[in-house]
Design an enzyme around this catalytic site. Sequence first.
Site, PDB file in Angstrom:
ATOM      1  N   GLY A  12       0.822  -1.209   0.000  1.00  0.00           N
ATOM      2  CA  GLY A  12       0.000   0.000   0.000  1.00  0.00           C
ATOM      3  C   GLY A  12       0.857   1.260   0.000  1.00  0.00           C
ATOM      4  CB  SER A 126      -6.229   8.127  11.608  1.00  0.00           C
ATOM      5  OG  SER A 126      -6.766   9.223  10.933  1.00  0.00           O
ATOM      6  CE1 TYR A 151      -9.490   4.054   8.062  1.00  0.00           C
ATOM      7  CE2 TYR A 151      -9.838   6.371   8.583  1.00  0.00           C
ATOM      8  CZ  TYR A 151      -8.985   5.306   8.361  1.00  0.00           C
ATOM      9  OH  TYR A 151      -7.621   5.495   8.461  1.00  0.00           O
ATOM     10  CE  LYS A 155      -6.939   3.358  10.831  1.00  0.00           C
ATOM     11  NZ  LYS A 155      -6.017   2.238  10.615  1.00  0.00           N
ATOM     12  CG  ASN A 181      -4.703  15.199   6.071  1.00  0.00           C
ATOM     13  OD1 ASN A 181      -4.911  15.325   7.273  1.00  0.00           O
ATOM     14  ND2 ASN A 181      -5.686  15.168   5.192  1.00  0.00           N
ATOM     15  CG  ASN A 201      -7.526  10.851   0.533  1.00  0.00           C
ATOM     16  OD1 ASN A 201      -7.430   9.648   0.349  1.00  0.00           O
ATOM     17  ND2 ASN A 201      -8.026  11.343   1.652  1.00  0.00           N
ATOM     18  CG  LEU A 202      -6.444  18.496  -1.745  1.00  0.00           C
ATOM     19  CD1 LEU A 202      -7.579  19.095  -2.573  1.00  0.00           C
ATOM     20  CD2 LEU A 202      -6.023  19.490  -0.645  1.00  0.00           C
ATOM     21  NE  ARG A 297     -14.572  15.692   1.963  1.00  0.00           N
ATOM     22  CZ  ARG A 297     -13.352  15.174   1.775  1.00  0.00           C
ATOM     23  NH1 ARG A 297     -13.065  14.549   0.642  1.00  0.00           N
ATOM     24  NH2 ARG A 297     -12.420  15.316   2.677  1.00  0.00           N
ATOM     25  CG  ASP A 300     -14.265  18.089   4.586  1.00  0.00           C
ATOM     26  OD1 ASP A 300     -13.522  17.148   4.941  1.00  0.00           O
ATOM     27  OD2 ASP A 300     -14.246  18.598   3.458  1.00  0.00           O
TER      28      ASP A 300
HETATM   29  P1  NAD Z   1      -3.503   1.696   1.388  1.00  0.00           P
HETATM   30  O1  NAD Z   1      -4.879   1.259   1.072  1.00  0.00           O
HETATM   31  O2  NAD Z   1      -2.659   2.245   0.295  1.00  0.00           O
HETATM   32  O3  NAD Z   1      -2.698   0.495   2.080  1.00  0.00           O
HETATM   33  C1  NAD Z   1      -3.323  -0.473   2.863  1.00  0.00           C
HETATM   34  C2  NAD Z   1      -2.899  -1.821   2.323  1.00  0.00           C
HETATM   35  O4  NAD Z   1      -3.487  -2.855   3.115  1.00  0.00           O
HETATM   36  C3  NAD Z   1      -3.350  -2.064   0.888  1.00  0.00           C
HETATM   37  O5  NAD Z   1      -2.236  -2.489   0.119  1.00  0.00           O
HETATM   38  C4  NAD Z   1      -4.408  -3.175   0.986  1.00  0.00           C
HETATM   39  O6  NAD Z   1      -4.388  -4.016  -0.137  1.00  0.00           O
HETATM   40  C5  NAD Z   1      -3.969  -3.870   2.255  1.00  0.00           C
HETATM   41  N1  NAD Z   1      -5.031  -4.553   2.995  1.00  0.00           N
HETATM   42  C6  NAD Z   1      -6.244  -4.085   3.375  1.00  0.00           C
HETATM   43  N2  NAD Z   1      -6.913  -5.009   4.068  1.00  0.00           N
HETATM   44  C7  NAD Z   1      -6.098  -6.099   4.148  1.00  0.00           C
HETATM   45  C8  NAD Z   1      -6.220  -7.376   4.748  1.00  0.00           C
HETATM   46  N3  NAD Z   1      -7.319  -7.753   5.379  1.00  0.00           N
HETATM   47  N4  NAD Z   1      -5.188  -8.232   4.632  1.00  0.00           N
HETATM   48  C9  NAD Z   1      -4.062  -7.898   3.961  1.00  0.00           C
HETATM   49  N5  NAD Z   1      -3.897  -6.689   3.382  1.00  0.00           N
HETATM   50  C10 NAD Z   1      -4.903  -5.807   3.467  1.00  0.00           C
HETATM   51  O7  NAD Z   1      -3.612   2.743   2.594  1.00  0.00           O
HETATM   52  P2  NAD Z   1      -2.501   3.663   3.244  1.00  0.00           P
HETATM   53  O8  NAD Z   1      -2.845   5.064   2.928  1.00  0.00           O
HETATM   54  O9  NAD Z   1      -1.148   3.171   2.939  1.00  0.00           O
HETATM   55  O10 NAD Z   1      -2.850   3.440   4.777  1.00  0.00           O
HETATM   56  C11 NAD Z   1      -2.138   2.535   5.600  1.00  0.00           C
HETATM   57  C12 NAD Z   1      -2.684   2.603   6.995  1.00  0.00           C
HETATM   58  O11 NAD Z   1      -2.580   3.934   7.494  1.00  0.00           O
HETATM   59  C13 NAD Z   1      -4.162   2.221   7.133  1.00  0.00           C
HETATM   60  O12 NAD Z   1      -4.330   1.526   8.341  1.00  0.00           O
HETATM   61  C14 NAD Z   1      -4.852   3.563   7.198  1.00  0.00           C
HETATM   62  O13 NAD Z   1      -6.075   3.488   7.890  1.00  0.00           O
HETATM   63  C15 NAD Z   1      -3.840   4.375   7.965  1.00  0.00           C
HETATM   64  N6  NAD Z   1      -3.944   5.826   7.746  1.00  0.00           N
HETATM   65  C16 NAD Z   1      -3.903   6.324   6.463  1.00  0.00           C
HETATM   66  C17 NAD Z   1      -4.013   7.696   6.258  1.00  0.00           C
HETATM   67  C18 NAD Z   1      -4.026   8.268   4.865  1.00  0.00           C
HETATM   68  O14 NAD Z   1      -4.499   9.380   4.702  1.00  0.00           O
HETATM   69  N7  NAD Z   1      -3.500   7.589   3.850  1.00  0.00           N
HETATM   70  C19 NAD Z   1      -4.133   8.559   7.359  1.00  0.00           C
HETATM   71  C20 NAD Z   1      -4.155   8.008   8.648  1.00  0.00           C
HETATM   72  C21 NAD Z   1      -4.056   6.639   8.829  1.00  0.00           C
HETATM   73  C1  WQD Z   2      -8.235  17.237   2.646  1.00  0.00           C
HETATM   74  C2  WQD Z   2      -8.878  18.601   2.443  1.00  0.00           C
HETATM   75  C3  WQD Z   2     -11.225  18.586   1.905  1.00  0.00           C
HETATM   76  C4  WQD Z   2     -10.796  16.569  -1.925  1.00  0.00           C
HETATM   77  C5  WQD Z   2      -9.089  11.930   5.302  1.00  0.00           C
HETATM   78  C6  WQD Z   2      -9.734  11.026   6.320  1.00  0.00           C
HETATM   79  C7  WQD Z   2      -8.902  10.969   7.566  1.00  0.00           C
HETATM   80  C8  WQD Z   2      -7.459  10.607   7.261  1.00  0.00           C
HETATM   81  C9  WQD Z   2      -6.890  11.475   6.178  1.00  0.00           C
HETATM   82  C10 WQD Z   2      -7.150   8.236   7.408  1.00  0.00           C
HETATM   83  C11 WQD Z   2     -10.260  18.706   3.078  1.00  0.00           C
HETATM   84  C12 WQD Z   2     -10.398  19.130   0.757  1.00  0.00           C
HETATM   85  C13 WQD Z   2     -10.531  17.171  -0.722  1.00  0.00           C
HETATM   86  C14 WQD Z   2     -11.332  17.364  -2.983  1.00  0.00           C
HETATM   87  C15 WQD Z   2     -11.230  19.287  -1.551  1.00  0.00           C
HETATM   88  N1  WQD Z   2      -7.344   9.283   6.726  1.00  0.00           N
HETATM   89  N2  WQD Z   2     -10.721  18.511  -0.537  1.00  0.00           N
HETATM   90  N3  WQD Z   2     -11.503  18.698  -2.752  1.00  0.00           N
HETATM   91  O1  WQD Z   2     -10.650  14.743   4.811  1.00  0.00           O
HETATM   92  O2  WQD Z   2      -8.527  15.562   5.888  1.00  0.00           O
HETATM   93  O3  WQD Z   2      -8.991  13.199   5.867  1.00  0.00           O
HETATM   94  O4  WQD Z   2      -7.760  11.460   5.038  1.00  0.00           O
HETATM   95  O5  WQD Z   2      -7.125   8.049   8.578  1.00  0.00           O
HETATM   96  O6  WQD Z   2      -9.483  10.021   8.401  1.00  0.00           O
HETATM   97  O7  WQD Z   2     -11.014  11.529   6.634  1.00  0.00           O
HETATM   98  O8  WQD Z   2      -8.412  14.333   3.713  1.00  0.00           O
HETATM   99  O9  WQD Z   2      -7.555  14.490   1.440  1.00  0.00           O
HETATM  100  O10 WQD Z   2     -10.001  13.966   1.783  1.00  0.00           O
HETATM  101  O11 WQD Z   2      -9.165  16.235   2.286  1.00  0.00           O
HETATM  102  O12 WQD Z   2     -11.406  20.493  -1.390  1.00  0.00           O
HETATM  103  O13 WQD Z   2     -11.615  16.861  -4.073  1.00  0.00           O
HETATM  104  O14 WQD Z   2      -9.069  18.808   1.034  1.00  0.00           O
HETATM  105  O15 WQD Z   2     -12.384  19.342   2.081  1.00  0.00           O
HETATM  106  O16 WQD Z   2     -10.356  19.976   3.619  1.00  0.00           O
HETATM  107  P1  WQD Z   2      -9.243  14.549   5.092  1.00  0.00           P
HETATM  108  P2  WQD Z   2      -8.791  14.681   2.229  1.00  0.00           P
END
Ligand code: NAD
Ligand code: WQD
Length: 341
Positions: A12, A126, A151, A155, A181, A201-202, A297, A300
């Site tokens: 991922g 997160s 979701y 967490k 983020n 995501n943005l 949105r 948000d």
């Molecule tokens: P991602 O979807 O790119 O990576 C997650 C990976 O886990 C994927 O490759 C998916 O195929 C794999 N996966 C999901 N369920 C699985 C399962 N049951 N068994 C095996 N593999 C599985 O997401 P990411 O952005 O890399 O996020 C990684 C972690 O960080 C997640 O736990 C996510 O909730 C957390 N997180 C992400 C963000 C973000 O904005 N990207 C922010 C805060 C927390």
């Molecule tokens: C960022 C900003 C939108 C898209 C999400 C999850 C959070 C965490 C991080 C995992 C916001 C604005 C977005 C678009 C826009 N993930 N936006 N136009 O909402 O902060 O958080 O990802 O744990 O749990 O909720 O991230 O990238 O979606 O948005 O204006 O097309 O960009 O309103 O202010 P967010 P995001």
Amino acid sequence: MAKRVLVTGGTGYIGSHTTVELLEAGYEVVIVDNLSNSERFVLKGIQKITGKRVPFHKVDCCSLSRLRAVFKQYEFDAVIHFAASKAVGESVEKPLLYYRNNLTSLMNILTLMRETGVPNLVFSSSCTVYGQAEKLPVSEQTPRREATSPYGNTKHMCEDIIRDSVAAYPEIRSIALRYFNPIGAHPSAEIGELPRGVPNNLIPFVTQTAAGIRPVLSVFGDDYNTPDGSCIRDYINVVDLAKAHVVAVNRMTGDKMKERYEIFNIGTGRGVSTLEVVRTFEKVNHLKLNYKIVGRRAGDIEAVWADPTYANEELGWKACKSLDETLQSAWNWQKHLDGKK
Ligand code: NAD
Ligand code: WQD
């Protein structure tokens, strides 16, 4: 002998960048991923950057027996558990999928850590657990707020499962990293974020708009109580974030933890508005982005950014990369993406 880390969700977005940083820090890595939200070719990108081939197991963490086989095949010093479903909107539509996947995976990991004597767990939490905080920036002492999506609730629940497990089972300990983020890509442009379908995501929406895949970026709201009216977030470079995991594993395997369950905010400490992201992206990449302001949105949060002092002082980790550099890396990745698949 090199220490070995199991990285779940390692193909991922954050897992692949963390794998690279672990390998470069001298760790051995084994990846488990069910490829539900990633692609096998990511392994090639990791190999191109590091020159190392990572053992990969296509295993669903919800399958205790298949995961057990991996824990039996290797001796691990630590597990970094990224594997989870992460789309907020989808979690509202399919709550059971999210609760099953995110909770079962974690419980299986904890069960097998105990069973096979692996003591150390780094968990992907997160900033979503803070919701809209009353006081900004948020520190680890800021109270968590009730989650606004399944979701987000996973967490909360996963953090609680870990807290209670560490309290009950002296053989395990854990560090939860609360990411803000994560954005951008590896500077080599060999790995990066791979959204499926229309990005939520943005940043992927911004880069796809710049690439002409999406006609226009919608900026969600300019009537918030912020200096330019758009929402504020703490955007952290994914490589900086990946390095925080290496530091966390070093701390655990080096017996440096102060408590057996620790939580750290992983952010830059700087709040940046959506419109500032758009303008910076245009400036550093010398292009014009087609965007329009639309309504807010649903769900948000107006503004959130981290107080990263505890991570800075206690982990000795700090976000180093600038927003300019990070938004350049995001665009560079988008431009190279077609050649990767
Ligand atoms: P991602 O979807 O790119 O990576 C997650 C990976 O886990 C994927 O490759 C998916 O195929 C794999 N996966 C999901 N369920 C699985 C399962 N049951 N068994 C095996 N593999 C599985 O997401 P990411 O952005 O890399 O996020 C990684 C972690 O960080 C997640 O736990 C996510 O909730 C957390 N997180 C992400 C963000 C973000 O904005 N990207 C922010 C805060 C927390
Ligand atoms: C960022 C900003 C939108 C898209 C999400 C999850 C959070 C965490 C991080 C995992 C916001 C604005 C977005 C678009 C826009 N993930 N936006 N136009 O909402 O902060 O958080 O990802 O744990 O749990 O909720 O991230 O990238 O979606 O948005 O204006 O097309 O960009 O309103 O202010 P967010 P995001």
